[in-house]
Design a protein around this motif. Sequence first.
Motif, PDB file in Angstrom:
ATOM      1  N   ARG A   6      33.579  16.167  28.182  1.00 56.16           N
ATOM      2  CA  ARG A   6      33.607  15.023  28.872  1.00 56.16           C
ATOM      3  C   ARG A   6      32.635  14.278  29.048  1.00 56.16           C
ATOM      4  NH1 ARG A   6      35.745  16.938  34.099  1.00 56.16           N
ATOM      5  NH2 ARG A   6      37.109  18.031  33.071  1.00 56.16           N
ATOM      6  N   PHE A   7      31.514  15.399  29.432  1.00 49.80           N
ATOM      7  CA  PHE A   7      30.142  14.608  29.645  1.00 49.80           C
ATOM      8  C   PHE A   7      29.626  14.203  28.373  1.00 49.80           C
ATOM      9  CE2 PHE A   7      25.494  14.715  30.374  1.00 49.80           C
ATOM     10  CZ  PHE A   7      25.599  14.337  31.734  1.00 49.80           C
ATOM     11  N   ARG A  10      31.398  10.796  27.803  1.00 44.73           N
ATOM     12  CA  ARG A  10      30.589   9.740  28.890  1.00 44.73           C
ATOM     13  C   ARG A  10      29.546   9.138  28.369  1.00 44.73           C
ATOM     14  NH1 ARG A  10      33.285  11.884  34.623  1.00 44.73           N
ATOM     15  NH2 ARG A  10      35.361  11.356  33.897  1.00 44.73           N
ATOM     16  N   ARG A  14      28.211   5.430  27.707  1.00 50.60           N
ATOM     17  CA  ARG A  14      27.263   5.060  28.255  1.00 50.60           C
ATOM     18  C   ARG A  14      25.980   4.468  27.312  1.00 50.60           C
ATOM     19  NH1 ARG A  14      26.883  10.098  32.001  1.00 50.60           N
ATOM     20  NH2 ARG A  14      28.535   9.527  33.519  1.00 50.60           N
ATOM     21  N   ASP A  15      25.640   5.232  26.428  1.00 47.39           N
ATOM     22  CA  ASP A  15      24.708   5.019  25.504  1.00 47.39           C
ATOM     23  C   ASP A  15      25.074   3.612  24.583  1.00 47.39           C
ATOM     24  OD1 ASP A  15      22.775   6.492  26.382  1.00 47.39           O
ATOM     25  OD2 ASP A  15      23.297   8.318  25.026  1.00 47.39           O
ATOM     26  N   ARG A  17      27.203   1.569  25.484  1.00 40.78           N
ATOM     27  CA  ARG A  17      27.241   0.472  26.433  1.00 40.78           C
ATOM     28  C   ARG A  17      25.808  -0.352  26.487  1.00 40.78           C
ATOM     29  NH1 ARG A  17      30.663   2.255  30.479  1.00 40.78           N
ATOM     30  NH2 ARG A  17      28.427   2.947  31.531  1.00 40.78           N
ATOM     31  N   SER A  18      25.022   0.543  26.786  1.00 44.40           N
ATOM     32  CA  SER A  18      23.613   0.178  27.125  1.00 44.40           C
ATOM     33  C   SER A  18      22.713  -0.150  25.813  1.00 44.40           C
ATOM     34  CB  SER A  18      22.809   1.440  27.776  1.00 44.40           C
ATOM     35  OG  SER A  18      22.579   2.138  26.795  1.00 44.40           O
ATOM     36  N   ASP A 288      13.115  11.581  29.674  1.00 36.46           N
ATOM     37  CA  ASP A 288      13.425  11.673  31.117  1.00 36.46           C
ATOM     38  C   ASP A 288      14.686  11.854  31.475  1.00 36.46           C
ATOM     39  OD1 ASP A 288      10.761  10.902  31.506  1.00 36.46           O
ATOM     40  OD2 ASP A 288      11.176   8.817  31.715  1.00 36.46           O
ATOM     41  N   PHE A 289      15.713  11.595  30.838  1.00 36.60           N
ATOM     42  CA  PHE A 289      16.957  11.981  30.820  1.00 36.60           C
ATOM     43  C   PHE A 289      17.061  13.400  30.642  1.00 36.60           C
ATOM     44  CE2 PHE A 289      21.500  12.298  28.941  1.00 36.60           C
ATOM     45  CZ  PHE A 289      22.166  12.095  29.984  1.00 36.60           C
TER      46      PHE A 289
END
Lengths: 832, 220
Positions: A6-7, A10, A14-15, A17-18, A288-289
């Motif tokens: 799931r992570f 997501r 997110r990546d 989308r960004s 950093d992530f």
Amino acid sequence: MMITLRFTWRSFLRDVRSGELSILFIALVTALAALSSVGFLTSRMERLIQEQANVVLAADIRLESGRPLDQDQVYRQRAREMGLSTAATVSFSSMIFSGDSSQLATVIAAESAYPLRGALRISPQPFAPARSVMGGPTPGSVWADPRLLTRLGIPVGGTLTLGDSTLAVTASLDYRPDQGAGFVDLAPTLLINTSDLEGTHLLISGSRATWAVLFAGPSERLVVYRAWLNNQKKEGQRLIGSVDSNNQMQSAITRAGHFLNLSALITLLLSSVAIAMSARRFALGHLDFAALLKCVGASQRFILMVTAGELILLAVTASLVGVAIGYLSQWGLSWLLKDIMKVSVPPPAWTPVWLCTGTAITLLLGFALPPLLELKQVPPARVLSHRLSAPRLRFGLPYLMASSALAAILYGLVRDRVLAAQAGAAVIVVGATLYVAGRALVKVTKGIRGAAGVSWRYGLANVARRGHESAIQVVAFGLGLTVLLVLIVVRQDLMSEWQHSLPSAAPNHFLINIPPAQVSTLNQFLVARGVAPPTFAPWVRGRLTAVNGQRMSDRKVATERGQRFTDREQNLSWSKDLPPDNQLTSGSWWSGVTSNQALVSVASEFQESLNLKLGDQLTFDIAGESLVAKLTSVRKVRWDGFRPNFFLVFSPGTLDASTGTFMTSIYLDSHQRLMLSDLVRLFPSVTVFDVQQLLQQVKDIVDRASEAVQSVFVFALLAGVVVLFAAIQATRYERRFESALLRTLGASKRLVLTGVAVEFAAIGVLAGVLAASAASLAGWWLSVYLFNLPYRFDGAVWIIGVVSGLVLVGTAGTLATWSVLGAPPAMILREG
Amino acid sequence: MQVIESRHITKQVSSPEGPLTIVNDVSFSMMRGEAVAIVGPSGAGKSTLLALLAGLDVPTAGSVWFMGQDLSTLDEDGRAALRAQHVGFVFQSFHLLPSLTAIENVLLPLELAGDRNARTLAQEALKEVGLYERMSHYPRQLSGGEQQRVALARAFVCKPDVLFADEPTGNLDTVTGARIIELLFAFNRSAQTTLVLVTHDRELASRCHRVLELDAGRLL
């Protein structure tokens, strides 16, 4: 596990989308679209080769026997049940009579469905312009070879006698697909309808004839049928499958395949560079992530799983999009090729989907995973202090492994070890040279920047300060530009060279069986009728019987082609000089060398198929006489030049003892062609082969393949642009921060932009100069070694290289930075 | 109940001039619900000490006991698992992920823990810090104070036993900083969370139960 999945999902969303994955995605899609479209197209080209080869049989497979085929109805019934078409023929030699004249001919009695592949061409009078027709003559009528009509003096509309039958000649038979391209089927043909055969009373028990049944249909059904027939056939029945298509056609198609593969290969290599660069940036952006994830409790395994999972999702998505684009563009390309692809469109196969998904995963795992794997090593304490940098991303070994994976893909794609290895080595050498040059540029700029104005100083200082990144950018821009320039060289120079290699007046007729005594009179005859003086080549037929004393029957021959070379008689010739269209690949020509020993030079196809080595002693059987000759050189022959060329050429004097004839090729336009009636009357032993049809087919392939290749080049071009973009993006974040800082300190937008333009222009010019050198070298190599075409130096490449480096890289870099300047400096500085 | 115990911890790093001692033989302990400030001048080793206490880094000598567990016996993944269960963080530079919206940033630790009510809990946490209306905003669309409040919501959403705050107001103006501190202490009181606060600000430090002063890596 569910949490991880799931992570991962997501994070992926997110990546996406960004925009973090955009460049990786575009690079992958470009590579896969090119791969799949070329893959689809190549498989169709292979079908074309097969089709062309089968035309020589007038069918896909052919069953023949020296006795009537007693089971033929069973075989044909089974074939019909499987949806295959069939036709039966009987061929035999017989005398044809007309009044007091007679002439030996090969009579072919065929059913109306004949030929199943290719088409017959007929004309209203001997050697007049011909047209293609479906099916053969109707009962009671015959079509005769123009030589037969000329020699017997029968006009179209007249009659001839065959056995007990008198039949009407309704057309001059210009061409039949199975007439043989090897210039061995010497007797002129008379084509009759099968139903007229019985009335001739020529075939009685024990007659010498060949009975054949032809079969054609979809390849998958043929495979099954062929296996069945192979088990059923009786002794003395011969099943003939595909044979080599003629050399000219093979040569043109191979070259078209080289062009297509080259563009796919370039696209793949470029996309790999773009993937590697964007993955590196993606990894750096995720340091950093990763540190934060660790800080809030993520394990190394979790980070690894999430990272790999994202890549797999990316690979699958990119594969689907890439294959969809490739599939669509392949339809466009095959539309371009439809005139020469006279085959039904194969049903969509799923193979390219798996191939592309596999390639995508390999490319990503190879080039993107190594830097991302390092993410798991990021110290979590980095969240407190950036001084705690991530462990240095190691690229050496992983990239070596990735390059090996890429090499495997390249090989799978082009099926040419040498080409794949050389292309890979070229990229490495060019890349390394570019890096060294990039480092040198960094040093030079350090020295000169003090003398420049503020914006220049800022720009040049950037080049020097980002030493490693600047050098990497030189590599990326340089590779991108090199490929774009190679495309220009290949597209413009090599393609037109190829097209010009088949001038509109390329020889379209071969004259064989010219007695030595008639060479000069025939030459006068031709010249008097406006034909360009041809070159006559001596011609003898003979068979290779032993190598170094070992009989061919005892020698293991691996390929089907090699087997044919040993089974059949070959055309032999001799020459003092290396014939035009021939290029030595090993050994030396015998110019100026006088040797008592017979020497022979072989074409590379012959040498490779039979695994011959320089110095081998080859024994030939020439009209019952044995001749031993030493192999002294291997030649690459341009068969599609339509001039007399030979697999085997001997040193002068070697074949003197053999009773040979001469052959030549000439170009005749449709008016000149009518004089062939006089020619065959005046030179009765000379046989004329009309290769106009074949020449046209080769020309079609060259023209259509050129269009197809140019379309595939679009992908390569796109990949080049993606590399440029990836290289610019590599330092975008840093540049964003610096420009905000400079503007905060009072620098104008103009100053910042000028500085950036100077930086990119310096990198671009260097990359352009180096790319032009690399492209010129590549152009030379490609023309000489791959395409076997003459090389012409093109100075324009240098101008285009430097200017495009300056303009393209400078403009693209400056424009990319422009968008950065739009954001308020405070916001950028706050983000850090 | 003792939550953290530091036993003679030392941290050395290599430098061009030879080994550099950043934290030097530091021992102390912290109890549940206690608020402890670590103060000292720049370069005193405050952030390094915090990293050692949270298991983000390992000491060169000595040991850290966290919730009764010796961190030196755990590997990096083991320490990460312990953090996931017991620790929250607030940083000077917020450390929000720029590609994630406010709620996605808060969701991060909950998703890692596989919490089924992640979204509801994240929304509640944002409501508590007054940013419910801005949950779909990206960090770049938020002010510094708002970003730090999102970071606070992220730190507290998993109800940690220990909250480590590294200069949480260092990048904020006085008024905004004061609001953040109020929120921090409110959480400390209401959830009996142990608060470890690294700061330069003596006044802020004085609001904690205890102040540990560090100079050149040594506890004064």
